[in-house]
Design a protein around this motif. Sequence first.
Motif, PDB file in Angstrom:
ATOM      1  N   MET A 100     -40.123  48.796  55.922  1.00 24.98           N
ATOM      2  CA  MET A 100     -41.348  49.098  56.663  1.00 24.98           C
ATOM      3  C   MET A 100     -42.540  48.709  55.817  1.00 24.98           C
ATOM      4  O   MET A 100     -42.582  49.024  54.628  1.00 24.98           O
ATOM      5  CB  MET A 100     -41.431  50.587  57.019  1.00 24.98           C
ATOM      6  N   GLU A 101     -43.471  48.006  56.411  1.00 24.01           N
ATOM      7  CA  GLU A 101     -44.695  47.640  55.710  1.00 24.01           C
ATOM      8  C   GLU A 101     -45.657  48.818  55.800  1.00 24.01           C
ATOM      9  O   GLU A 101     -46.175  49.135  56.871  1.00 24.01           O
ATOM     10  CB  GLU A 101     -45.305  46.381  56.332  1.00 24.01           C
ATOM     11  N   VAL A 102     -45.857  49.464  54.672  1.00 21.47           N
ATOM     12  CA  VAL A 102     -46.576  50.733  54.644  1.00 21.47           C
ATOM     13  C   VAL A 102     -47.624  50.701  53.534  1.00 21.47           C
ATOM     14  O   VAL A 102     -47.320  50.337  52.397  1.00 21.47           O
ATOM     15  CB  VAL A 102     -45.606  51.914  54.391  1.00 21.47           C
ATOM     16  N   PHE A 148     -39.850  51.029  51.547  1.00 26.43           N
ATOM     17  CA  PHE A 148     -41.285  50.970  51.854  1.00 26.43           C
ATOM     18  C   PHE A 148     -41.900  49.829  51.046  1.00 26.43           C
ATOM     19  O   PHE A 148     -41.707  49.751  49.824  1.00 26.43           O
ATOM     20  CB  PHE A 148     -41.980  52.277  51.498  1.00 26.43           C
ATOM     21  N   SER A 187     -44.040  56.575  65.325  1.00 26.80           N
ATOM     22  CA  SER A 187     -45.220  57.199  65.925  1.00 26.80           C
ATOM     23  C   SER A 187     -45.027  58.709  66.029  1.00 26.80           C
ATOM     24  O   SER A 187     -43.941  59.240  65.775  1.00 26.80           O
ATOM     25  CB  SER A 187     -45.460  56.623  67.321  1.00 26.80           C
ATOM     26  N   GLN A 247     -49.958  55.952  53.234  1.00 28.97           N
ATOM     27  CA  GLN A 247     -49.133  56.342  54.375  1.00 28.97           C
ATOM     28  C   GLN A 247     -47.724  56.752  53.974  1.00 28.97           C
ATOM     29  O   GLN A 247     -47.021  57.385  54.768  1.00 28.97           O
ATOM     30  CB  GLN A 247     -49.012  55.162  55.356  1.00 28.97           C
ATOM     31  N   LYS A 248     -47.308  56.377  52.768  1.00 28.47           N
ATOM     32  CA  LYS A 248     -45.893  56.471  52.413  1.00 28.47           C
ATOM     33  C   LYS A 248     -45.293  57.859  52.640  1.00 28.47           C
ATOM     34  O   LYS A 248     -44.215  58.002  53.223  1.00 28.47           O
ATOM     35  CB  LYS A 248     -45.687  56.062  50.954  1.00 28.47           C
ATOM     36  N   SER A 272     -41.701  61.623  58.402  1.00 29.08           N
ATOM     37  CA  SER A 272     -41.378  61.272  59.787  1.00 29.08           C
ATOM     38  C   SER A 272     -39.946  60.781  59.904  1.00 29.08           C
ATOM     39  O   SER A 272     -39.205  61.167  60.821  1.00 29.08           O
ATOM     40  CB  SER A 272     -42.343  60.191  60.284  1.00 29.08           C
ATOM     41  N   TYR A 325     -33.782  56.148  50.609  1.00 26.11           N
ATOM     42  CA  TYR A 325     -35.165  55.737  50.884  1.00 26.11           C
ATOM     43  C   TYR A 325     -35.787  55.226  49.595  1.00 26.11           C
ATOM     44  O   TYR A 325     -35.885  55.961  48.610  1.00 26.11           O
ATOM     45  CB  TYR A 325     -35.975  56.922  51.421  1.00 26.11           C
ATOM     46  N   VAL A 379     -44.894  58.831  56.284  1.00 26.43           N
ATOM     47  CA  VAL A 379     -43.832  58.041  56.915  1.00 26.43           C
ATOM     48  C   VAL A 379     -42.467  58.552  56.474  1.00 26.43           C
ATOM     49  O   VAL A 379     -41.534  58.655  57.282  1.00 26.43           O
ATOM     50  CB  VAL A 379     -43.995  56.545  56.577  1.00 26.43           C
ATOM     51  N   VAL A 394     -43.507  51.455  61.807  1.00 26.25           N
ATOM     52  CA  VAL A 394     -43.748  52.824  61.337  1.00 26.25           C
ATOM     53  C   VAL A 394     -43.619  53.775  62.518  1.00 26.25           C
ATOM     54  O   VAL A 394     -44.179  53.517  63.588  1.00 26.25           O
ATOM     55  CB  VAL A 394     -45.151  52.929  60.700  1.00 26.25           C
TER      56      VAL A 394
END
Length: 483
Positions: free
Chosen positions: A219-221, A342, A369, A225-226, A232, A312, A229, A367
């Motif tokens: 995921m491009e984060v 990430f 929602s 935001q990391k 989530s 992760y 995310v 990412v």
Amino acid sequence: MTTFSDFGLSNELVKALSNMGFEEPTPIQAQAIPIGLQGKDMIGQAQTGTGKTTAFGVPLLEQIDITEGIQGLVLAPTRELAVQVAEELNRIGQMKGVKTLPIYGGQDINRQIRSLKNRPQIIAATPGRLIDHIERKTIRLSNIKMVVLDEADEMLNMGFIEDIERILSEVKGERQTMLFSATMPRRIQSLAEKFMKDPELVKIQAKEMTVKNIEQHYMEVHEKQKFDVLCSLLDIQSPELAIVFGRTKKRVDEVVEGLIKRGYSAEGIHGDIPQAKRDQVIRRFKESTIDIMVATDVAARGLDISGVSHVYNFDIPQDPESYVHRIGRTGRAGNKGLAVTFVSPREIDHLKIIENVTKSKMMKKPVPSFKDVLAGNQQATINRLMAIIEKNDHNDYKRAAENLLEDTDSVTLLAAALKLLTKDPDVTPVKLTAVEPIRVRKPRGDRGGDNRKRYNDRGRNTGSGRPGGRDGRDRRRSRTQSK
């Protein structure tokens, strides 16, 4: 199976390697360590991530006398590698009492001078900053027993070859030299011929690193935001056991603290945590007392834990070997696993390098929602309810349910129960220290000539290709003369 004990090492080194999780030597270690222990010069041709630091570190540490000053010198192309080498040598040499000090540009040189007063036995240095110390006479190379040139081809690409020749010329008397390089261009061969004595060649073929049974996503984060995310994904995917990898010890501590604040069952392991505490965390993780473990690469080395469903990569690993090592914690014993990495926008090129070396493709995922998280939490709640029904562990509540159904229809009642039990996406802010993204070093010809590097490895701003700009020596001398 060959073990480190077979090399006839001191008990202190064998114990330190065992504590670090090393069970058997890698191919480069199996060949290089015996040559190094015999005091012979050696050229090792091997890729990054094959265990080179231990390959030269073990012979170096074995010949160190802790009562003397600097006896070992490791030259590295970047400050990051110098620090990494120093950390690894300090771990291997800790039981023997051998100290390794990283010396690199960008750090206050007076601070380094103070650290040198603690009499380290080994220096891991970038070439330019080491020359600064040599000129200041704060580092003397008169007692050097071994010199290691790590990633020599990269030092050549970065324009350090003249500095290396000058440093080697400063090392007087008998010395052992070990040179490691992924490639062997003519300039490196000439360097070896000039400064090495009948070196033995150890060549390790680059192995194809593959990962089976593991679904790989990225995921491009953005950095900020990391953490949200990650939370989530934990809510949506509900992993049975998950390992989160961070690049630094501080990062691990911050992620653990943030997860606990948001109600997750998590603990962390890294090099600063005592071994007894690390063993306790790993045992609790194996027993599923906690379901999320946050770790650095080194602390997680050698972990053998079954049942890890998700990995992760909170921070993208430094090299492909580390990536394979990380995600290999899942997908074991024929089970399926999921690895999510990430990646910041500036790290995409590094991601592509990992894909090329591992011969595996990561699937880009959006990412999640708010609706995705809510749906995931709802599904997790439904799964918990169905598990209770399957266990038939709800008879004591039947009478209360029947009473409620007399006044409320079943759909409304069940919807209210689901809302009550479902964990709403948490918006508690968690502040993390920013980690510098990994940048892919381009070949020298792509860096725009003399303007290829704004800061040299001594930490000075070199401007845009001014005369004498790479290492700033001309300006330093002019200042000295003006005084």
